[in-house]
Design a protein around this motif. Structure first.
Motif, PDB file in Angstrom:
ATOM      1  N   MET A   1      34.649 -34.096 -46.315  1.00 18.88           N
ATOM      2  CA  MET A   1      34.212 -33.423 -47.542  1.00 18.88           C
ATOM      3  C   MET A   1      33.417 -32.171 -47.181  1.00 18.88           C
ATOM      4  SD  MET A   1      32.296 -35.089 -50.834  1.00 18.88           S
ATOM      5  CE  MET A   1      32.426 -34.294 -52.436  1.00 18.88           C
ATOM      6  N   LYS A   2      33.638 -31.114 -47.924  1.00 22.04           N
ATOM      7  CA  LYS A   2      32.934 -29.853 -47.699  1.00 22.04           C
ATOM      8  C   LYS A   2      32.246 -29.431 -48.994  1.00 22.04           C
ATOM      9  CE  LYS A   2      33.885 -24.960 -46.656  1.00 22.04           C
ATOM     10  NZ  LYS A   2      34.963 -24.004 -46.295  1.00 22.04           N
ATOM     11  N   ILE A   3      30.951 -29.166 -48.903  1.00 26.93           N
ATOM     12  CA  ILE A   3      30.149 -28.770 -50.060  1.00 26.93           C
ATOM     13  C   ILE A   3      29.512 -27.416 -49.777  1.00 26.93           C
ATOM     14  CG2 ILE A   3      28.152 -29.349 -51.502  1.00 26.93           C
ATOM     15  CD1 ILE A   3      28.660 -32.305 -50.772  1.00 26.93           C
ATOM     16  N   ILE A   4      29.563 -26.521 -50.746  1.00 28.44           N
ATOM     17  CA  ILE A   4      28.867 -25.233 -50.676  1.00 28.44           C
ATOM     18  C   ILE A   4      27.755 -25.242 -51.703  1.00 28.44           C
ATOM     19  CG2 ILE A   4      29.068 -22.724 -50.876  1.00 28.44           C
ATOM     20  CD1 ILE A   4      30.753 -23.821 -48.629  1.00 28.44           C
ATOM     21  N   SER A   5      26.550 -24.858 -51.294  1.00 24.04           N
ATOM     22  CA  SER A   5      25.408 -24.853 -52.206  1.00 24.04           C
ATOM     23  C   SER A   5      24.678 -23.518 -52.158  1.00 24.04           C
ATOM     24  CB  SER A   5      24.433 -25.982 -51.843  1.00 24.04           C
ATOM     25  OG  SER A   5      23.281 -25.941 -52.663  1.00 24.04           O
ATOM     26  N   PHE A   6      24.254 -23.054 -53.334  1.00 19.99           N
ATOM     27  CA  PHE A   6      23.421 -21.857 -53.438  1.00 19.99           C
ATOM     28  C   PHE A   6      22.697 -21.916 -54.780  1.00 19.99           C
ATOM     29  CE2 PHE A   6      27.803 -20.875 -54.595  1.00 19.99           C
ATOM     30  CZ  PHE A   6      27.681 -20.380 -55.879  1.00 19.99           C
ATOM     31  N   GLY A   7      21.790 -20.998 -54.998  1.00 15.73           N
ATOM     32  CA  GLY A   7      21.033 -20.994 -56.248  1.00 15.73           C
ATOM     33  C   GLY A   7      20.280 -19.697 -56.427  1.00 15.73           C
ATOM     34  N   ASP A   8      19.335 -19.707 -57.378  1.00 14.80           N
ATOM     35  CA  ASP A   8      18.572 -18.505 -57.694  1.00 14.80           C
ATOM     36  C   ASP A   8      19.513 -17.325 -57.893  1.00 14.80           C
ATOM     37  OD1 ASP A   8      15.533 -19.277 -57.376  1.00 14.80           O
ATOM     38  OD2 ASP A   8      16.627 -20.280 -55.777  1.00 14.80           O
ATOM     39  N   ILE A   9      20.485 -17.547 -58.769  1.00 12.07           N
ATOM     40  CA  ILE A   9      21.521 -16.559 -59.051  1.00 12.07           C
ATOM     41  C   ILE A   9      20.990 -15.440 -59.934  1.00 12.07           C
ATOM     42  CG2 ILE A   9      23.740 -16.224 -60.193  1.00 12.07           C
ATOM     43  CD1 ILE A   9      24.345 -19.192 -59.390  1.00 12.07           C
ATOM     44  N   ALA A 189      16.861 -33.439 -43.555  1.00 11.64           N
ATOM     45  CA  ALA A 189      17.029 -31.998 -43.356  1.00 11.64           C
ATOM     46  C   ALA A 189      16.807 -31.265 -44.674  1.00 11.64           C
ATOM     47  CB  ALA A 189      18.420 -31.706 -42.820  1.00 11.64           C
ATOM     48  N   LEU A 190      15.992 -30.216 -44.643  1.00 11.60           N
ATOM     49  CA  LEU A 190      15.601 -29.465 -45.835  1.00 11.60           C
ATOM     50  C   LEU A 190      16.151 -28.046 -45.762  1.00 11.60           C
ATOM     51  CD1 LEU A 190      11.770 -30.286 -45.687  1.00 11.60           C
ATOM     52  CD2 LEU A 190      13.555 -31.716 -46.705  1.00 11.60           C
ATOM     53  N   PHE A 191      16.621 -27.537 -46.914  1.00  9.45           N
ATOM     54  CA  PHE A 191      17.154 -26.182 -46.959  1.00  9.45           C
ATOM     55  C   PHE A 191      16.715 -25.475 -48.236  1.00  9.45           C
ATOM     56  CE2 PHE A 191      20.015 -28.685 -44.392  1.00  9.45           C
ATOM     57  CZ  PHE A 191      20.231 -27.869 -43.286  1.00  9.45           C
ATOM     58  N   ASN A 192      16.354 -24.201 -48.086  1.00  6.84           N
ATOM     59  CA  ASN A 192      16.140 -23.297 -49.212  1.00  6.84           C
ATOM     60  C   ASN A 192      17.014 -22.083 -48.937  1.00  6.84           C
ATOM     61  OD1 ASN A 192      15.319 -21.342 -51.026  1.00  6.84           O
ATOM     62  ND2 ASN A 192      13.132 -21.516 -50.583  1.00  6.84           N
ATOM     63  N   ALA A 193      18.078 -21.927 -49.749  1.00 14.07           N
ATOM     64  CA  ALA A 193      19.029 -20.835 -49.503  1.00 14.07           C
ATOM     65  C   ALA A 193      18.523 -19.484 -49.987  1.00 14.07           C
ATOM     66  CB  ALA A 193      20.366 -21.153 -50.170  1.00 14.07           C
ATOM     67  N   GLY A 194      17.377 -19.470 -50.686  1.00 12.51           N
ATOM     68  CA  GLY A 194      16.840 -18.211 -51.172  1.00 12.51           C
ATOM     69  C   GLY A 194      17.655 -17.662 -52.339  1.00 12.51           C
ATOM     70  N   MET A 195      17.479 -16.400 -52.609  1.00 14.30           N
ATOM     71  CA  MET A 195      18.126 -15.738 -53.737  1.00 14.30           C
ATOM     72  C   MET A 195      19.581 -15.418 -53.391  1.00 14.30           C
ATOM     73  SD  MET A 195      16.535 -12.467 -55.730  1.00 14.30           S
ATOM     74  CE  MET A 195      17.073 -11.969 -57.358  1.00 14.30           C
ATOM     75  N   ILE A 203      26.260 -24.760 -46.193  1.00 11.85           N
ATOM     76  CA  ILE A 203      27.518 -25.498 -46.073  1.00 11.85           C
ATOM     77  C   ILE A 203      27.207 -26.901 -45.563  1.00 11.85           C
ATOM     78  CG2 ILE A 203      29.732 -25.701 -44.884  1.00 11.85           C
ATOM     79  CD1 ILE A 203      29.988 -22.765 -44.810  1.00 11.85           C
ATOM     80  N   ILE A 204      27.672 -27.902 -46.293  1.00 10.07           N
ATOM     81  CA  ILE A 204      27.493 -29.296 -45.907  1.00 10.07           C
ATOM     82  C   ILE A 204      28.870 -29.891 -45.626  1.00 10.07           C
ATOM     83  CG2 ILE A 204      26.646 -31.568 -46.646  1.00 10.07           C
ATOM     84  CD1 ILE A 204      24.845 -29.949 -48.639  1.00 10.07           C
ATOM     85  N   ALA A 213      24.633 -30.066 -42.080  1.00  7.48           N
ATOM     86  CA  ALA A 213      24.432 -28.930 -42.964  1.00  7.48           C
ATOM     87  C   ALA A 213      23.936 -27.735 -42.165  1.00  7.48           C
ATOM     88  CB  ALA A 213      23.435 -29.276 -44.065  1.00  7.48           C
ATOM     89  N   GLU A 214      24.303 -26.554 -42.648  1.00  4.28           N
ATOM     90  CA  GLU A 214      23.916 -25.303 -41.986  1.00  4.28           C
ATOM     91  C   GLU A 214      23.592 -24.254 -43.027  1.00  4.28           C
ATOM     92  OE1 GLU A 214      25.687 -22.082 -38.715  1.00  4.28           O
ATOM     93  OE2 GLU A 214      26.964 -23.662 -39.549  1.00  4.28           O
TER      94      GLU A 214
END
Length: 219
Positions: A1-9, A189-195, A203-204, A213-214
């Motif tokens: 499974m491949k997940i893409i995550s982002f935010g603060d759009i 594991a913690l991630f903040n992708a920023g704006m 990518i998970i 995750a990276e």
């Protein structure tokens, strides 16, 4: 499974085209919050529909700069992570949107007790999943991910306490634009992708050993 995550759009999706191949090949897109910039349903709908042009498998939640009606819209769409959870294959994904209280009185803020309650509601729906991804829009307190430019830690204590107690595999947050990066609490594991406008995303992937995750940044 491949997940893409982002935010603060914040209504700026100009980087979507640069992620086209990853988005189309992903099994799931996770939006961690702040679809709009102090706006409501109409603007949030435009954001979600634009992302769905690349991939219709999406989960999202409101951030603190989204009006409360954004939460209603995402719930009606059946994709809302806030106080909710979904199991995709053997991965449980649950979240809490908005933020802990700020001096700025942004549209969607919660007390630490409310944050804990929302997390428990979501976790209860995924507790039997083999792997767990926790998605709080606000980062956990006292980490590399919650430091504002003045040098203060402004994350959520409830989020941190929840991680220590329930030990999700991965935590995806945002909210603090200048604290893009990764960190770890015990084995989580913690991630903040920023704006998103600044090119950050996570990518998970699932492999036989579990989830990996990276944090990546568009050139």
């Amino acid at each position: 499974m491949k997940i893409i995550s982002f935010g603060d759009i914040h209504e700026n999706l100009s980087n979507l085209i640069h992620l086209e191949n990853d988005l189309k090949s992903a099994d799931l897109i996770i939006v961690t919050g702040d679809l709009t910039n102090y706006n409501g349903r109409e603007e949030a709908e435009k954001v979600i529909e634009e992302i769905m042009r690349y991939n219709k498998n999406i989960l999202a939640q409101p951030g603190n700069l989204d009006q409360p009606e954004v939460n209603d819209y995402l719930t009606e769409k059946g994709i809302n992570l806030h106080g909710n959870g979904f199991i995709k294959d053997n991965i449980g994904i649950f979240g809490v949107g908005g933020s802990n209280l700020t001096p700025f009185k942004t549209p969607t803020e919660f007390s630490e007790n409310e944050i804990e309650t929302f997390l428990l509601e979501g976790f209860d729906k995924v507790k039997d999943a083999e792997f767990k991804i926790m998605v709080p829009h606000m980062p956990p307190k006292e980490t590399k991910l919650d430091i504002i430019s003045a040098g203060f830690h402004v994350g959520s204590q409830s989020v941190r306490d929840f991680i220590s107690k329930y030990k999700p595999d991965i935590v995806l947050s945002g909210h603090i634009h200048e604290a893009r990066g990764s960190d770890i609490i015990e084995n989580t594991a913690l991630f903040n992708a920023g704006m998103f406008q600044q090119g950050g995303y996570v990518i998970i992937t699932e492999n036989p050993e579990g989830l990996s995750a990276e944090l990546k940044v568009l050139a």
